[in-house]
Design a protein around this motif. Sequence first.
Motif, mmCIF file in Angstrom:
data_model
loop_
_atom_site.group_PDB
_atom_site.id
_atom_site.type_symbol
_atom_site.label_atom_id
_atom_site.label_comp_id
_atom_site.label_asym_id
_atom_site.label_seq_id
_atom_site.Cartn_x
_atom_site.Cartn_y
_atom_site.Cartn_z
ATOM 1 N N ILE A 157 0.858 -1.129 -0.265
ATOM 2 C CA ILE A 157 -0.038 0.108 -0.061
ATOM 3 C C ILE A 157 0.936 1.297 0.073
ATOM 4 N N GLN A 158 2.016 1.205 -0.442
ATOM 5 C CA GLN A 158 3.032 2.372 -0.236
ATOM 6 C C GLN A 158 2.656 3.534 -1.056
ATOM 7 N N ARG A 159 1.954 3.099 -2.399
ATOM 8 C CA ARG A 159 1.592 4.200 -3.124
ATOM 9 C C ARG A 159 0.330 4.859 -2.789
ATOM 10 N N MET A 160 -0.451 4.333 -1.878
ATOM 11 C CA MET A 160 -1.792 4.973 -1.562
ATOM 12 C C MET A 160 -1.395 6.048 -0.752
ATOM 13 N N PRO A 161 -2.060 7.251 -1.042
ATOM 14 C CA PRO A 161 -1.774 8.406 -0.151
ATOM 15 C C PRO A 161 -2.321 8.248 1.331
ATOM 16 N N ALA A 162 -1.329 8.461 2.197
ATOM 17 C CA ALA A 162 -1.624 8.341 3.713
ATOM 18 C C ALA A 162 -2.831 8.772 3.871
ATOM 19 N N LEU A 163 -3.456 9.798 3.701
ATOM 20 C CA LEU A 163 -4.792 10.161 4.187
ATOM 21 C C LEU A 163 -5.690 9.103 3.660
ATOM 22 N N ILE A 164 -5.740 8.771 2.252
ATOM 23 C CA ILE A 164 -6.585 7.667 1.908
ATOM 24 C C ILE A 164 -6.583 6.483 2.574
ATOM 25 N N SER A 165 -5.358 5.959 2.846
ATOM 26 C CA SER A 165 -5.293 4.586 3.651
ATOM 27 C C SER A 165 -5.769 4.865 4.998
ATOM 28 N N LYS A 166 -5.524 5.911 5.728
ATOM 29 C CA LYS A 166 -5.662 6.257 7.038
ATOM 30 C C LYS A 166 -7.449 6.225 7.410
ATOM 31 N N LEU A 167 -7.930 7.057 6.515
ATOM 32 C CA LEU A 167 -9.404 7.551 6.851
ATOM 33 C C LEU A 167 -10.408 6.434 6.043
ATOM 34 N N PHE A 168 -9.870 5.921 4.939
ATOM 35 C CA PHE A 168 -10.735 4.999 4.216
ATOM 36 C C PHE A 168 -10.374 3.595 3.938
ATOM 37 N N ALA A 169 -9.336 3.528 3.398
ATOM 38 C CA ALA A 169 -8.864 1.994 3.063
ATOM 39 C C ALA A 169 -8.784 1.060 4.162
ATOM 40 N N ILE A 170 -7.942 1.283 5.181
ATOM 41 C CA ILE A 170 -7.579 0.325 6.106
ATOM 42 C C ILE A 170 -8.900 0.370 6.764
ATOM 43 N N PRO A 171 -9.604 1.167 7.537
ATOM 44 C CA PRO A 171 -10.977 1.188 7.979
ATOM 45 C C PRO A 171 -11.914 0.159 7.263
ATOM 46 N N ALA A 172 -12.014 0.217 6.015
ATOM 47 C CA ALA A 172 -12.680 -0.835 5.241
ATOM 48 C C ALA A 172 -12.187 -2.045 5.250
ATOM 49 N N MET A 173 -10.845 -2.221 5.433
ATOM 50 C CA MET A 173 -10.231 -3.612 5.514
ATOM 51 C C MET A 173 -10.605 -4.266 6.694
ATOM 52 N N ARG A 174 -10.880 -3.539 7.756
ATOM 53 C CA ARG A 174 -10.887 -3.979 8.931
ATOM 54 C C ARG A 174 -12.381 -4.956 8.890
ATOM 55 N N ASP A 175 -13.212 -4.625 8.101
ATOM 56 C CA ASP A 175 -14.637 -5.394 7.973
ATOM 57 C C ASP A 175 -14.334 -6.816 7.073
ATOM 58 N N TYR A 176 -13.093 -7.010 6.465
ATOM 59 C CA TYR A 176 -12.896 -8.178 5.795
ATOM 60 C C TYR A 176 -12.689 -9.492 6.723
ATOM 61 N N SER A 177 -13.108 -10.378 6.103
ATOM 62 C CA SER A 177 -13.135 -11.689 6.902
ATOM 63 C C SER A 177 -11.715 -12.507 7.009
ATOM 64 N N TYR A 178 -10.599 -11.954 6.547
ATOM 65 C CA TYR A 178 -9.290 -12.383 6.402
ATOM 66 C C TYR A 178 -8.287 -11.273 6.898
ATOM 67 N N ARG A 179 -7.398 -11.730 7.268
ATOM 68 C CA ARG A 179 -6.173 -10.823 7.450
ATOM 69 C C ARG A 179 -5.403 -10.084 6.307
ATOM 70 N N VAL A 180 -5.264 -9.024 6.398
ATOM 71 C CA VAL A 180 -4.320 -8.134 5.147
ATOM 72 C C VAL A 180 -3.205 -7.553 5.794
ATOM 73 N N VAL A 181 -2.033 -8.269 5.709
ATOM 74 C CA VAL A 181 -0.777 -7.955 6.095
ATOM 75 C C VAL A 181 -0.256 -6.705 5.342
ATOM 76 N N LEU A 182 -0.214 -5.495 5.828
ATOM 77 C CA LEU A 182 0.346 -4.276 5.055
ATOM 78 C C LEU A 182 1.344 -3.939 4.939
ATOM 79 N N ASP A 183 1.960 -3.807 3.702
ATOM 80 C CA ASP A 183 3.524 -3.419 3.404
ATOM 81 C C ASP A 183 3.390 -2.081 3.055
ATOM 82 N N ARG A 184 3.563 -1.117 4.095
ATOM 83 C CA ARG A 184 3.478 0.317 4.024
ATOM 84 C C ARG A 184 4.206 1.060 3.358
ATOM 85 N N ASP A 185 5.654 0.415 3.171
ATOM 86 C CA ASP A 185 6.633 1.103 2.446
ATOM 87 C C ASP A 185 7.217 0.261 1.263
#
Length: 156
Positions: free
Chosen positions: A82-110
């Motif tokens: 997720i390194q190319r995802m803007p930090a604001l988008i990931s923090k406010l929208f993408a990662i919170p949406a991923m919390r609803d997934y039924s599986y683990r998403v290991v995030l490579d932020r850099d």
Amino acid sequence: MKYAITLLLSLMPLLASAAEVGERLTPFTLLDQHDQAYSLNEQTRVLLVARNMDGAKLVQAAVGEQPKGYLEARDAVFVADIQRMPALISKLFAIPAMRDYSYRVVLDRDGKVVARYPGAEDKVLWIQLEQGVVAGQKEYASAEALATALKELPQP
């Protein structure tokens, strides 16, 4: 010629870090979408790698409807770059949406972990592991093929 040599030398670390059959993967620890640490270990049998949103959507389509723990039951882990995802988008929208997934998403932020495993941007890389050693690799361009491969994976 001078530029070609410089280019080749600059690519050497990437080529040297590619996951080759018989190679032991370098362990890593990253946070998932719930800020829980995940460390690659010898029990992991499949490492799924997505380099961008297209790859992540393939995984979501393949396992999104499966019950919680579906990947874990198969000793599989999904790493998303997720390194190319803007930090604001990931923090406010993408990662919170991923919390609803039924599986683990290991995030490579850099992007340092995913960069070790070259492959097509729009596909999901499947790295088959046996006690931390690469036993094979495949790439999936369709959610159906990925879902079928996961279903056929023997459960321990």
